[in-house]
Design a protein around this motif. Structure first.
Motif, PDB file in Angstrom:
ATOM      1  N   LEU A 111       0.835  -1.210   0.000  1.00 53.51           N
ATOM      2  CA  LEU A 111       0.000   0.000   0.000  1.00 53.51           C
ATOM      3  C   LEU A 111       0.866   1.255   0.000  1.00 53.51           C
ATOM      4  O   LEU A 111       0.625   2.202  -0.779  1.00 53.51           O
ATOM      5  CB  LEU A 111      -0.915  -0.005   1.224  1.00 53.51           C
ATOM      6  CG  LEU A 111      -1.608   1.315   1.577  1.00 53.51           C
ATOM      7  CD1 LEU A 111      -2.702   1.619   0.570  1.00 53.51           C
ATOM      8  CD2 LEU A 111      -2.158   1.279   2.987  1.00 53.51           C
ATOM      9  N   SER A 115       1.082   3.924  -2.995  1.00 53.69           N
ATOM     10  CA  SER A 115       0.666   5.293  -2.674  1.00 53.69           C
ATOM     11  C   SER A 115       1.716   6.296  -3.108  1.00 53.69           C
ATOM     12  O   SER A 115       1.391   7.384  -3.612  1.00 53.69           O
ATOM     13  CB  SER A 115       0.402   5.428  -1.169  1.00 53.69           C
ATOM     14  OG  SER A 115      -0.678   4.620  -0.773  1.00 53.69           O
ATOM     15  N   LEU A 120      -0.907   9.022  -4.487  1.00 56.54           N
ATOM     16  CA  LEU A 120      -2.296   8.879  -4.041  1.00 56.54           C
ATOM     17  C   LEU A 120      -2.733  10.014  -3.131  1.00 56.54           C
ATOM     18  O   LEU A 120      -3.817  10.580  -3.313  1.00 56.54           O
ATOM     19  CB  LEU A 120      -2.458   7.531  -3.327  1.00 56.54           C
ATOM     20  CG  LEU A 120      -3.839   7.264  -2.736  1.00 56.54           C
ATOM     21  CD1 LEU A 120      -4.887   7.170  -3.836  1.00 56.54           C
ATOM     22  CD2 LEU A 120      -3.825   5.980  -1.908  1.00 56.54           C
ATOM     23  N   CYS A 121      -1.903  10.363  -2.137  1.00 51.54           N
ATOM     24  CA  CYS A 121      -2.318  11.379  -1.166  1.00 51.54           C
ATOM     25  C   CYS A 121      -2.552  12.726  -1.856  1.00 51.54           C
ATOM     26  O   CYS A 121      -3.527  13.428  -1.559  1.00 51.54           O
ATOM     27  CB  CYS A 121      -1.267  11.516  -0.065  1.00 51.54           C
ATOM     28  SG  CYS A 121      -1.108  10.032   0.943  1.00 51.54           S
ATOM     29  N   HIS A 124      -5.803  12.480  -3.926  1.00 51.30           N
ATOM     30  CA  HIS A 124      -6.948  12.354  -3.032  1.00 51.30           C
ATOM     31  C   HIS A 124      -7.280  13.708  -2.398  1.00 51.30           C
ATOM     32  O   HIS A 124      -8.429  14.166  -2.411  1.00 51.30           O
ATOM     33  CB  HIS A 124      -6.625  11.314  -1.952  1.00 51.30           C
ATOM     34  CG  HIS A 124      -7.640  11.211  -0.869  1.00 51.30           C
ATOM     35  ND1 HIS A 124      -7.564  11.942   0.301  1.00 51.30           N
ATOM     36  CD2 HIS A 124      -8.770  10.470  -0.774  1.00 51.30           C
ATOM     37  CE1 HIS A 124      -8.599  11.650   1.071  1.00 51.30           C
ATOM     38  NE2 HIS A 124      -9.341  10.763   0.448  1.00 51.30           N
ATOM     39  N   GLY A 260       7.827   5.844   2.595  1.00 51.26           N
ATOM     40  CA  GLY A 260       6.555   5.424   3.173  1.00 51.26           C
ATOM     41  C   GLY A 260       6.823   4.893   4.565  1.00 51.26           C
ATOM     42  O   GLY A 260       7.561   3.924   4.739  1.00 51.26           O
ATOM     43  N   VAL A 286       4.705   9.440   2.636  1.00 55.97           N
ATOM     44  CA  VAL A 286       3.392   8.928   3.031  1.00 55.97           C
ATOM     45  C   VAL A 286       3.541   8.332   4.418  1.00 55.97           C
ATOM     46  O   VAL A 286       4.454   7.533   4.656  1.00 55.97           O
ATOM     47  CB  VAL A 286       2.874   7.865   2.047  1.00 55.97           C
ATOM     48  CG1 VAL A 286       1.566   7.253   2.554  1.00 55.97           C
ATOM     49  CG2 VAL A 286       2.672   8.471   0.670  1.00 55.97           C
TER      50      VAL A 286
END
Length: 337
Positions: A111, A115, A120-121, A124, A260, A286
């Motif tokens: 994940l 991400s 992704l963040c 989003h 991450g 992340v």
């Protein structure tokens, strides 16, 4: 009449208490330390043959008061928050969870990788603010996982679970561990390399080692400088394994592309709100709050493996012991209540 007493130490959701009660092996009694009044807790500890729980909840005082204890059964993989020096002094074997959380942590690692690779963040957050980035944000800083070189540092339960799940992504895998696992190399399609070579050649470096004196700050400025500028670092093990100051500088100066992180050096203070981390301010990071291993499925495996191992201990065959030197000094015979 129950032959052995298990004492659960620490807070636990009511749904999990019910699971613990319903899955209790025959011949055992289960008590929860936090359910009894304070004046009865000393008695619960003195009568316990096994303590079960997470290491941060099991205090040195509890270990000293539990005079009939045969083994501490942790529900976590890590044991750095437990006073291991005292456990050894008392002759108390300590067992970890035998890889109960390895699937959840491996999935969470993927994940974090995806991400970072798909930003992704950023997408989003922008879409929730009403900003549609797709037309204006050409994907020159987004990547596929397929074809990338993944370096796994630490090839225990979690490292191997990660390798199993990465096979479907068509990546090239290499690993480093203080113990080579030749029996898994062909099956999982992984290559054993020295740490420097793993760092130098990998697009993704994922760390899965316990926190010990030898692993504290094992990823520092020197190691980060060996990584590719396009590489990302994933840490789901323990925060102190990575020198956070060196990592911040490497990310800020774009010596590596991203990180991450599920774990941090000062998690207790962050939880209390008394400090934060400068890593939280960086867009190429992340972060999640040390919950990679926390799923309902994991709870059930923790309980099953923990109970199985306690039963094994009563037969003189405990598994997952992290301080085997204590077995020879165990202060009581495991099969005698």
């Amino acid at each position: 009449m129950s032959k052995f007493n298990i004492l659960y130490v620490g807070s636990v959701p009511e749904a999990i208490r019910e699971e613990l009660r319903s899955r209790l092996p025959e011949g055992f009694a289960l008590e929860f330390l936090d359910e009894g009044p304070p004046e009865e807790r000393a008695g619960l500890l003195s009568e316990a043959h096994f303590i079960m729980g997470f290491p941060g909840s099991i205090t040195p005082r509890a270990l000293r008061m539990a005079g009939n204890l045969r083994m501490v059964q942790l529900l976590s993989a890590g044991y750095d928050e437990l006073d291991m020096e005292l456990a050894n002094e008392l002759g108390l074997p300590v067992a970890n969870n035998g890889g109960a959380n390895s699937i959840a942590v491996a999935e969470h690692t993927i994940l974090l990788i995806l991400s970072l690779y798909k930003r992704l963040c950023r997408h989003h957050d922008s879409l929730r603010r009403g900003v549609w980035l797709r037309e204006r944000d050409h994907p020159l800083d987004m990547f596929e996982l397929a074809g990338k070189a993944v370096g796994i540092v630490g090839f225990g339960n979690v490292g191997r679970a990660l390798a199993e799940r990465l096979r479907g992504f068509q990546v090239k895998m290499r690993y480093h561990d203080i113990v080579r696992s030749e029996e898994h190399e062909d099956r999982l399609g992984v290559e054993y390399l020295g740490l420097d070579e793993v760092l130098r050649t990998s697009d993704i470096v994922s760390v899965h080692v316990p926190l010990t004196a030898s692993t504290r700050n094992m990823i520092g400025a020197k190691e980060l400088n060996r990584m590719k500028r396009t590489a990302v670092l994933i840490n789901t093990s323990r925060g102190e394994v990575v020198d956070e100051g060196a990592l911040y500088r490497a990310l800020k100066e774009h010596k590596i592309a991203g990180a991450g992180l599920d774990v941090f050096a000062r998690e207790g203070d962050i939880q209390k709100g008394t400090c934060t981390s400068p890593l939280f301010e960086l867009e190429n990071v992340v972060v999640t709050p040390h919950y990679a291993g926390h799923t309902f499925d994991t709870w059930l495996r923790r309980i099953r493996i923990g109970y199985e191992n306690i039963v094994n201990c009563t037969k003189g065959e405990p598994r997952y012991i992290v301080n085997r030197e204590a077995l020879s000094r165990n202060r009581g015979s495991a099969n005698q209540p």
